[in-house]
Design a protein around this motif. Structure first.
Motif, PDB file in Angstrom:
ATOM      1  N   GLU A   1     -19.054   3.456   8.742  1.00  0.00           N
ATOM      2  CA  GLU A   1     -17.807   3.337   9.495  1.00  0.00           C
ATOM      3  C   GLU A   1     -16.876   2.373   8.752  1.00  0.00           C
ATOM      4  N   GLY A   2     -16.646   2.690   7.484  1.00  0.00           N
ATOM      5  CA  GLY A   2     -15.903   1.780   6.623  1.00  0.00           C
ATOM      6  C   GLY A   2     -14.396   1.966   6.692  1.00  0.00           C
ATOM      7  N   ALA A   3     -13.693   0.876   6.413  1.00  0.00           N
ATOM      8  CA  ALA A   3     -12.235   0.914   6.288  1.00  0.00           C
ATOM      9  C   ALA A   3     -11.831  -0.044   5.183  1.00  0.00           C
ATOM     10  N   GLY A   4     -10.815   0.315   4.436  1.00  0.00           N
ATOM     11  CA  GLY A   4     -10.416  -0.543   3.332  1.00  0.00           C
ATOM     12  C   GLY A   4      -9.147  -0.077   2.666  1.00  0.00           C
TER      13      GLY A   4
ATOM     14  N   VAL B   1      -7.406  14.128  -6.604  1.00  0.00           N
ATOM     15  CA  VAL B   1      -7.083  13.631  -5.267  1.00  0.00           C
ATOM     16  C   VAL B   1      -5.575  13.641  -5.049  1.00  0.00           C
ATOM     17  N   THR B   2      -5.147  14.204  -3.925  1.00  0.00           N
ATOM     18  CA  THR B   2      -3.710  14.289  -3.624  1.00  0.00           C
ATOM     19  C   THR B   2      -3.336  13.595  -2.314  1.00  0.00           C
ATOM     20  N   THR B   3      -4.335  13.178  -1.505  1.00  0.00           N
ATOM     21  CA  THR B   3      -4.023  12.665  -0.162  1.00  0.00           C
ATOM     22  C   THR B   3      -4.154  11.151  -0.051  1.00  0.00           C
ATOM     23  N   ALA B   4      -4.522  10.478  -1.112  1.00  0.00           N
ATOM     24  CA  ALA B   4      -4.640   9.022  -1.078  1.00  0.00           C
ATOM     25  C   ALA B   4      -4.290   8.468  -2.457  1.00  0.00           C
ATOM     26  N   ALA B   5      -3.693   7.282  -2.448  1.00  0.00           N
ATOM     27  CA  ALA B   5      -3.266   6.654  -3.699  1.00  0.00           C
ATOM     28  C   ALA B   5      -3.574   5.168  -3.628  1.00  0.00           C
ATOM     29  N   PRO B   6      -3.625   4.492  -4.780  1.00  0.00           N
ATOM     30  CA  PRO B   6      -3.887   3.054  -4.780  1.00  0.00           C
ATOM     31  C   PRO B   6      -2.958   2.301  -3.836  1.00  0.00           C
ATOM     32  N   GLY B   7      -3.551   1.400  -3.057  1.00  0.00           N
ATOM     33  CA  GLY B   7      -2.795   0.626  -2.094  1.00  0.00           C
ATOM     34  C   GLY B   7      -2.825   1.180  -0.684  1.00  0.00           C
ATOM     35  N   ASP B   8      -3.194   2.450  -0.526  1.00  0.00           N
ATOM     36  CA  ASP B   8      -3.265   3.041   0.813  1.00  0.00           C
ATOM     37  C   ASP B   8      -4.378   2.409   1.633  1.00  0.00           C
TER      38      ASP B   8
END
Length: 385
Positions: free
Chosen positions: A80-83, A92-99
Protein backbone atom coordinates in the motif's frame (compact mmCIF):
# COMPACT_ATOMS: atom_id res chain seq x y z
CA UNK A 1 15.91 -2.69 -23.53
CA UNK A 2 17.39 0.33 -21.76
CA UNK A 3 17.18 3.99 -22.63
CA UNK A 4 19.89 6.61 -22.36
CA UNK A 5 18.49 7.76 -19.00
CA UNK A 6 18.53 4.19 -17.67
CA UNK A 7 21.93 3.21 -19.00
CA UNK A 8 24.70 3.21 -16.37
CA UNK A 9 27.85 5.17 -17.06
CA UNK A 10 29.92 2.02 -16.60
CA UNK A 11 28.32 0.31 -19.57
CA UNK A 12 24.92 -1.05 -20.59
CA UNK A 13 25.30 -4.35 -18.75
CA UNK A 14 26.51 -3.04 -15.39
CA UNK A 15 23.80 -2.25 -12.82
CA UNK A 16 22.90 1.18 -11.54
CA UNK A 17 22.83 0.44 -7.83
CA UNK A 18 20.74 2.55 -5.51
CA UNK A 19 21.24 2.02 -1.75
CA UNK A 20 17.88 1.50 -0.03
CA UNK A 21 16.67 0.77 3.46
CA UNK A 22 14.06 -1.98 3.56
CA UNK A 23 12.18 -4.06 6.12
CA UNK A 24 13.18 -7.65 5.41
CA UNK A 25 11.50 -10.83 6.61
CA UNK A 26 13.99 -13.69 6.59
CA UNK A 27 12.17 -16.53 8.40
CA UNK A 28 8.56 -17.59 8.73
CA UNK A 29 6.87 -15.52 11.43
CA UNK A 30 10.05 -13.54 12.05
CA UNK A 31 10.39 -9.80 12.65
CA UNK A 32 10.62 -7.14 10.00
CA UNK A 33 14.28 -6.09 10.24
CA UNK A 34 15.52 -2.86 8.68
CA UNK A 35 18.46 -3.67 6.41
CA UNK A 36 20.57 -1.81 3.89
CA UNK A 37 20.00 -3.33 0.45
CA UNK A 38 20.92 -2.41 -3.09
CA UNK A 39 18.32 -1.84 -5.80
CA UNK A 40 19.23 -2.36 -9.45
CA UNK A 41 17.48 0.60 -11.06
CA UNK A 42 17.84 -0.37 -14.71
CA UNK A 43 14.17 0.01 -15.52
CA UNK A 44 12.23 -2.13 -17.95
CA UNK A 45 10.22 -0.03 -20.44
CA UNK A 46 7.04 -0.26 -18.34
CA UNK A 47 8.66 0.23 -14.92
CA UNK A 48 8.67 3.23 -12.61
CA UNK A 49 11.15 4.03 -9.84
CA UNK A 50 9.36 5.52 -6.82
CA UNK A 51 10.80 7.17 -3.74
CA UNK A 52 8.46 5.77 -1.10
CA UNK A 53 7.07 8.37 1.32
CA UNK A 54 4.60 6.15 3.17
CA UNK A 55 3.00 2.74 3.08
CA UNK A 56 0.06 1.13 4.81
CA UNK A 57 0.36 -2.06 6.85
CA UNK A 58 -2.21 -4.67 5.84
CA UNK A 59 -3.21 -8.02 7.31
CA UNK A 60 -2.03 -9.58 4.04
CA UNK A 61 1.54 -8.52 4.88
CA UNK A 62 1.19 -10.31 8.21
CA UNK A 63 -0.26 -13.44 6.62
CA UNK A 64 2.57 -13.60 4.09
CA UNK A 65 5.15 -13.06 6.85
CA UNK A 66 3.65 -16.20 8.38
CA UNK A 67 3.68 -17.88 4.94
CA UNK A 68 -0.10 -17.99 4.45
CA UNK A 69 0.10 -17.68 1.46
CA UNK A 70 3.78 -18.40 0.82
CA UNK A 71 6.08 -15.86 -0.80
CA UNK A 72 9.74 -16.87 -1.10
CA UNK A 73 11.91 -15.62 1.77
CA UNK A 74 13.86 -13.50 2.48
CA UNK A 75 11.47 -10.89 1.15
CA UNK A 76 10.51 -7.25 1.26
CA UNK A 77 6.73 -6.99 1.59
CA UNK A 78 4.44 -3.94 1.63
CA UNK A 79 1.71 -3.29 -0.91
CA UNK A 80 0.00 0.00 0.00
CA UNK A 81 2.79 2.34 -1.01
CA UNK A 82 2.71 6.01 -1.93
CA UNK A 83 5.55 8.23 -3.03
CA UNK A 84 7.15 10.40 -5.67
CA UNK A 85 8.27 9.23 -9.11
CA UNK A 86 12.03 9.46 -9.58
CA UNK A 87 12.28 7.97 -13.05
CA UNK A 88 10.05 6.22 -15.59
CA UNK A 89 10.79 3.60 -18.23
CA UNK A 90 10.79 4.42 -21.93
CA UNK A 91 7.24 3.17 -22.58
CA UNK A 92 5.56 4.87 -19.60
CA UNK A 93 3.14 7.64 -20.56
CA UNK A 94 1.00 8.13 -17.41
CA UNK A 95 3.62 9.16 -14.85
CA UNK A 96 6.69 11.38 -14.91
CA UNK A 97 9.44 12.38 -12.47
CA UNK A 98 8.05 14.47 -9.64
CA UNK A 99 4.52 13.04 -9.82
CA UNK A 100 2.88 11.92 -6.59
CA UNK A 101 1.60 8.37 -6.93
CA UNK A 102 -0.18 5.59 -5.07
CA UNK A 103 0.81 1.99 -5.80
CA UNK A 104 -1.76 -0.79 -5.96
CA UNK A 105 -2.03 -4.50 -6.87
CA UNK A 106 -0.37 -5.99 -9.93
CA UNK A 107 -1.95 -7.73 -12.94
CA UNK A 108 -0.57 -9.11 -16.17
CA UNK A 109 -2.69 -7.04 -18.58
CA UNK A 110 -2.79 -9.82 -21.17
CA UNK A 111 -5.12 -12.57 -19.91
CA UNK A 112 -8.87 -12.76 -20.62
CA UNK A 113 -9.97 -11.19 -17.29
CA UNK A 114 -7.52 -8.31 -17.70
CA UNK A 115 -8.55 -7.70 -21.29
CA UNK A 116 -12.22 -7.87 -20.23
CA UNK A 117 -11.77 -5.06 -17.71
CA UNK A 118 -11.47 -7.28 -14.61
CA UNK A 119 -7.78 -7.14 -13.68
CA UNK A 120 -8.55 -8.05 -10.05
CA UNK A 121 -9.25 -11.57 -11.35
CA UNK A 122 -6.09 -11.74 -13.45
CA UNK A 123 -5.26 -15.31 -14.43
CA UNK A 124 -1.71 -14.70 -13.17
CA UNK A 125 -2.75 -12.85 -10.03
CA UNK A 126 -0.89 -15.11 -7.61
CA UNK A 127 2.52 -15.19 -9.33
CA UNK A 128 2.59 -11.48 -10.20
CA UNK A 129 1.57 -10.42 -6.68
CA UNK A 130 3.02 -13.12 -4.42
CA UNK A 131 5.80 -14.63 -6.53
CA UNK A 132 8.61 -12.52 -5.05
CA UNK A 133 10.05 -11.49 -8.40
CA UNK A 134 9.19 -9.97 -11.75
CA UNK A 135 7.06 -12.24 -13.96
CA UNK A 136 10.23 -13.36 -15.75
CA UNK A 137 11.81 -14.46 -12.46
CA UNK A 138 14.33 -11.63 -12.12
CA UNK A 139 14.73 -9.50 -9.02
CA UNK A 140 16.11 -6.03 -8.40
CA UNK A 141 17.08 -6.39 -4.72
CA UNK A 142 20.34 -7.68 -3.21
CA UNK A 143 21.65 -7.64 0.35
CA UNK A 144 25.09 -6.62 1.56
CA UNK A 145 26.52 -10.04 0.70
CA UNK A 146 25.17 -9.84 -2.83
CA UNK A 147 22.46 -12.44 -2.15
CA UNK A 148 19.05 -12.00 -3.70
CA UNK A 149 16.21 -10.66 -1.55
CA UNK A 150 12.78 -11.30 -3.01
CA UNK A 151 10.89 -8.17 -3.98
CA UNK A 152 8.23 -6.98 -6.44
CA UNK A 153 5.57 -7.99 -3.90
CA UNK A 154 2.28 -6.82 -5.41
CA UNK A 155 4.51 -5.23 -8.02
CA UNK A 156 6.01 -2.82 -5.47
CA UNK A 157 7.51 -4.14 -2.16
CA UNK A 158 6.85 -0.79 -0.52
CA UNK A 159 8.35 -1.61 2.91
CA UNK A 160 11.41 0.21 1.59
CA UNK A 161 12.69 3.69 0.89
CA UNK A 162 12.49 3.05 -2.86
CA UNK A 163 10.35 0.79 -5.01
CA UNK A 164 10.24 -0.39 -8.59
CA UNK A 165 6.61 -0.60 -9.72
CA UNK A 166 5.01 -0.70 -13.15
CA UNK A 167 2.73 1.57 -15.09
CA UNK A 168 -0.14 -0.89 -14.53
CA UNK A 169 -0.10 -0.55 -10.73
CA UNK A 170 0.82 3.12 -10.30
CA UNK A 171 -1.84 5.83 -9.99
CA UNK A 172 -1.02 9.52 -10.19
CA UNK A 173 -2.65 11.49 -7.36
CA UNK A 174 -2.98 15.20 -6.45
CA UNK A 175 0.09 16.68 -4.77
CA UNK A 176 -1.90 18.78 -2.28
CA UNK A 177 -2.92 15.80 -0.15
CA UNK A 178 -0.52 14.06 2.28
CA UNK A 179 0.84 10.86 0.82
CA UNK A 180 0.70 9.08 4.18
CA UNK A 181 -3.09 9.48 4.05
CA UNK A 182 -3.42 8.32 0.45
CA UNK A 183 -1.24 5.19 0.75
CA UNK A 184 -3.95 2.77 2.03
CA UNK A 185 -6.17 3.59 -0.95
CA UNK A 186 -4.09 1.11 -2.96
CA UNK A 187 -5.53 -1.96 -1.24
CA UNK A 188 -7.61 -2.03 1.94
CA UNK A 189 -9.75 1.04 1.44
CA UNK A 190 -10.40 0.41 -2.24
CA UNK A 191 -11.33 -3.20 -1.42
CA UNK A 192 -14.03 -2.29 1.08
CA UNK A 193 -15.39 0.72 -0.76
CA UNK A 194 -15.16 -1.03 -4.11
CA UNK A 195 -17.19 -3.99 -2.86
CA UNK A 196 -20.07 -1.60 -2.19
CA UNK A 197 -19.66 0.80 -5.08
CA UNK A 198 -18.30 -1.42 -7.87
CA UNK A 199 -19.02 -5.08 -7.14
CA UNK A 200 -22.46 -4.97 -5.53
CA UNK A 201 -23.52 -1.49 -6.64
CA UNK A 202 -25.57 -1.16 -3.47
CA UNK A 203 -28.50 1.20 -4.23
CA UNK A 204 -30.07 3.79 -1.95
CA UNK A 205 -32.39 2.21 0.60
CA UNK A 206 -30.86 -1.28 0.32
CA UNK A 207 -29.94 -3.11 3.51
CA UNK A 208 -26.28 -4.03 4.01
CA UNK A 209 -24.57 -6.10 6.70
CA UNK A 210 -20.80 -5.81 7.20
CA UNK A 211 -19.25 -8.72 9.11
CA UNK A 212 -15.95 -7.36 10.44
CA UNK A 213 -15.07 -3.71 10.99
CA UNK A 214 -11.37 -3.48 10.29
CA UNK A 215 -10.03 -1.18 7.57
CA UNK A 216 -11.89 -3.02 4.80
CA UNK A 217 -15.17 -3.22 6.70
CA UNK A 218 -15.14 0.40 7.79
CA UNK A 219 -14.37 1.50 4.23
CA UNK A 220 -17.45 -0.47 3.19
CA UNK A 221 -19.52 1.25 5.88
CA UNK A 222 -18.41 4.69 4.69
CA UNK A 223 -19.15 3.80 1.07
CA UNK A 224 -22.60 2.51 2.08
CA UNK A 225 -23.39 5.80 3.77
CA UNK A 226 -22.29 7.61 0.59
CA UNK A 227 -24.73 5.54 -1.50
CA UNK A 228 -27.67 6.11 0.86
CA UNK A 229 -27.96 2.44 1.85
CA UNK A 230 -30.13 1.79 4.91
CA UNK A 231 -30.03 0.03 7.24
CA UNK A 232 -26.26 -0.48 7.44
CA UNK A 233 -25.45 -3.07 10.10
CA UNK A 234 -21.88 -3.44 11.40
CA UNK A 235 -20.93 -6.64 13.23
CA UNK A 236 -17.76 -7.11 15.30
CA UNK A 237 -16.52 -8.15 18.73
CA UNK A 238 -14.58 -4.97 19.55
CA UNK A 239 -16.78 -2.27 21.12
CA UNK A 240 -14.46 0.54 20.04
CA UNK A 241 -14.64 -0.58 16.42
CA UNK A 242 -18.44 -0.74 16.60
CA UNK A 243 -18.60 2.76 18.07
CA UNK A 244 -16.41 4.05 15.23
CA UNK A 245 -18.60 2.23 12.69
CA UNK A 246 -21.64 4.04 14.09
CA UNK A 247 -19.88 7.39 13.71
CA UNK A 248 -18.90 6.59 10.11
CA UNK A 249 -22.30 5.50 8.85
CA UNK A 250 -23.57 2.28 10.42
CA UNK A 251 -27.21 2.70 11.45
CA UNK A 252 -27.00 -0.36 13.73
CA UNK A 253 -24.17 -2.27 15.42
CA UNK A 254 -24.08 -5.84 16.70
CA UNK A 255 -21.55 -7.18 19.19
CA UNK A 256 -21.07 -10.80 18.11
CA UNK A 257 -19.82 -11.78 21.57
CA UNK A 258 -22.96 -10.59 23.29
CA UNK A 259 -25.81 -10.90 20.79
CA UNK A 260 -27.42 -13.42 18.45
CA UNK A 261 -26.22 -12.05 15.11
CA UNK A 262 -28.82 -13.80 12.94
CA UNK A 263 -31.71 -12.77 15.18
CA UNK A 264 -30.56 -9.16 15.30
CA UNK A 265 -30.15 -8.94 11.52
CA UNK A 266 -33.59 -10.47 10.99
CA UNK A 267 -35.13 -8.07 13.46
CA UNK A 268 -33.51 -4.97 11.98
CA UNK A 269 -34.16 -5.86 8.33
CA UNK A 270 -37.58 -7.41 8.78
CA UNK A 271 -36.52 -10.85 7.66
CA UNK A 272 -33.26 -10.65 5.76
CA UNK A 273 -30.61 -8.36 4.26
CA UNK A 274 -30.22 -7.38 0.63
CA UNK A 275 -26.42 -7.58 0.86
CA UNK A 276 -23.98 -9.15 3.34
CA UNK A 277 -20.21 -8.62 3.18
CA UNK A 278 -18.15 -11.32 4.92
CA UNK A 279 -14.71 -9.92 5.76
CA UNK A 280 -13.52 -12.09 8.66
CA UNK A 281 -12.45 -15.09 6.56
CA UNK A 282 -14.15 -17.46 9.01
CA UNK A 283 -16.18 -20.25 7.36
CA UNK A 284 -19.01 -20.08 9.91
CA UNK A 285 -19.47 -16.40 9.14
CA UNK A 286 -19.96 -17.09 5.44
CA UNK A 287 -22.62 -19.62 6.40
CA UNK A 288 -24.26 -16.98 8.54
CA UNK A 289 -24.02 -14.45 5.70
CA UNK A 290 -25.97 -16.69 3.33
CA UNK A 291 -28.58 -17.53 5.97
CA UNK A 292 -29.06 -13.83 6.73
CA UNK A 293 -30.06 -12.94 3.16
CA UNK A 294 -33.48 -11.90 1.98
CA UNK A 295 -34.75 -13.50 -1.24
CA UNK A 296 -32.70 -12.21 -4.19
CA UNK A 297 -30.00 -11.07 -1.77
CA UNK A 298 -26.24 -11.36 -2.30
CA UNK A 299 -23.57 -12.56 0.12
CA UNK A 300 -19.99 -11.68 -0.82
CA UNK A 301 -16.77 -12.95 0.68
CA UNK A 302 -13.92 -10.44 0.79
CA UNK A 303 -11.69 -11.78 3.55
CA UNK A 304 -9.23 -14.51 2.61
CA UNK A 305 -9.86 -17.77 4.45
CA UNK A 306 -7.25 -20.30 5.63
CA UNK A 307 -6.07 -22.69 2.94
CA UNK A 308 -8.54 -25.52 2.42
CA UNK A 309 -11.35 -23.86 4.41
CA UNK A 310 -14.90 -24.83 3.47
CA UNK A 311 -18.19 -23.24 4.48
CA UNK A 312 -21.55 -24.98 4.68
CA UNK A 313 -24.25 -23.45 2.52
CA UNK A 314 -27.95 -24.27 2.64
CA UNK A 315 -28.45 -25.23 -1.00
CA UNK A 316 -32.21 -24.74 -0.85
CA UNK A 317 -31.68 -21.18 0.33
CA UNK A 318 -30.12 -20.43 -3.04
CA UNK A 319 -33.39 -21.34 -4.73
CA UNK A 320 -34.77 -18.06 -3.38
CA UNK A 321 -32.63 -16.23 -5.92
CA UNK A 322 -29.84 -15.70 -3.43
CA UNK A 323 -26.30 -15.24 -4.74
CA UNK A 324 -22.93 -16.08 -3.19
CA UNK A 325 -19.80 -14.59 -4.72
CA UNK A 326 -16.22 -13.62 -3.97
CA UNK A 327 -14.72 -10.16 -4.40
CA UNK A 328 -11.06 -9.26 -4.94
CA UNK A 329 -9.81 -5.67 -4.51
CA UNK A 330 -13.35 -4.34 -4.77
CA UNK A 331 -13.42 -5.03 -8.53
CA UNK A 332 -11.39 -1.83 -8.74
CA UNK A 333 -9.42 -0.50 -11.67
CA UNK A 334 -7.11 1.63 -9.51
CA UNK A 335 -6.39 4.32 -12.06
CA UNK A 336 -10.13 5.01 -12.30
CA UNK A 337 -11.33 4.20 -8.78
CA UNK A 338 -8.70 5.78 -6.54
CA UNK A 339 -9.41 9.26 -7.96
CA UNK A 340 -13.11 8.64 -7.26
CA UNK A 341 -12.34 7.84 -3.62
CA UNK A 342 -10.21 10.97 -3.34
CA UNK A 343 -13.11 13.03 -4.75
CA UNK A 344 -15.48 11.49 -2.19
CA UNK A 345 -12.95 12.30 0.54
CA UNK A 346 -12.67 15.92 -0.56
CA UNK A 347 -16.48 16.15 -0.43
CA UNK A 348 -16.50 14.84 3.14
CA UNK A 349 -18.26 11.61 2.14
CA UNK A 350 -15.36 9.18 2.63
CA UNK A 351 -13.40 10.29 5.73
CA UNK A 352 -10.82 7.50 5.62
CA UNK A 353 -8.29 9.71 7.39
CA UNK A 354 -10.10 8.85 10.64
CA UNK A 355 -8.89 5.25 10.37
CA UNK A 356 -5.17 6.02 10.07
CA UNK A 357 -2.41 6.13 12.68
CA UNK A 358 1.08 7.06 11.51
CA UNK A 359 4.27 5.30 12.67
CA UNK A 360 7.94 5.80 11.97
CA UNK A 361 9.54 3.24 9.65
CA UNK A 362 11.66 1.98 12.56
CA UNK A 363 8.44 1.16 14.43
CA UNK A 364 7.19 -1.30 11.81
CA UNK A 365 7.01 -4.24 14.22
CA UNK A 366 4.93 -2.21 16.66
CA UNK A 367 2.62 -1.25 13.79
CA UNK A 368 2.26 -4.92 12.88
CA UNK A 369 1.55 -5.87 16.50
CA UNK A 370 -1.12 -3.16 16.71
CA UNK A 371 -2.65 -4.49 13.51
CA UNK A 372 -2.79 -8.02 14.89
CA UNK A 373 -4.36 -7.10 18.23
CA UNK A 374 -6.89 -4.77 16.63
CA UNK A 375 -5.85 -1.70 18.59
CA UNK A 376 -5.30 0.25 15.36
CA UNK A 377 -7.48 0.14 12.24
CA UNK A 378 -4.91 1.19 9.66
CA UNK A 379 -1.24 1.73 10.56
CA UNK A 380 0.73 3.74 8.05
CA UNK A 381 4.52 3.87 8.04
CA UNK A 382 6.13 7.23 7.32
CA UNK A 383 9.23 6.28 5.35
CA UNK A 384 10.45 9.40 3.55
CA UNK A 385 9.99 13.15 3.62
Amino acid sequence: MTTAQDRPSGGQDSPVVLPVTAAVVRVTGGPFALEELSLDTRLRPDEILVRVVATGVCQTDVHVRDQHPPTPLPAVLGHEGAGVVMRAGAAVTTAAPGDHVVMSYQSCGRCRPCLSGFPTYCARSFPVNFGGSRPDGTNALRDGDGAEVHGHFFGQSSFATHSIATERNVVRVPDDLPLHLLAPLGCGFQTGAGAVLNSLRVPPGASLVVLGTGAVGLAAVMAARATGASPVIAVDIVPERLALAAELGATHTVNAKEEDIAARIAGITGGGADFVLEITGRPEMLTLAVNALAPLGTAAQIGGAPAGAHAEVNMNALLGGRTVRGIAQGDSIPRLFIPQLIALHRAGRFPFDRLIRAYGFEDINQAVADTCDGSVVKPVLRIGG
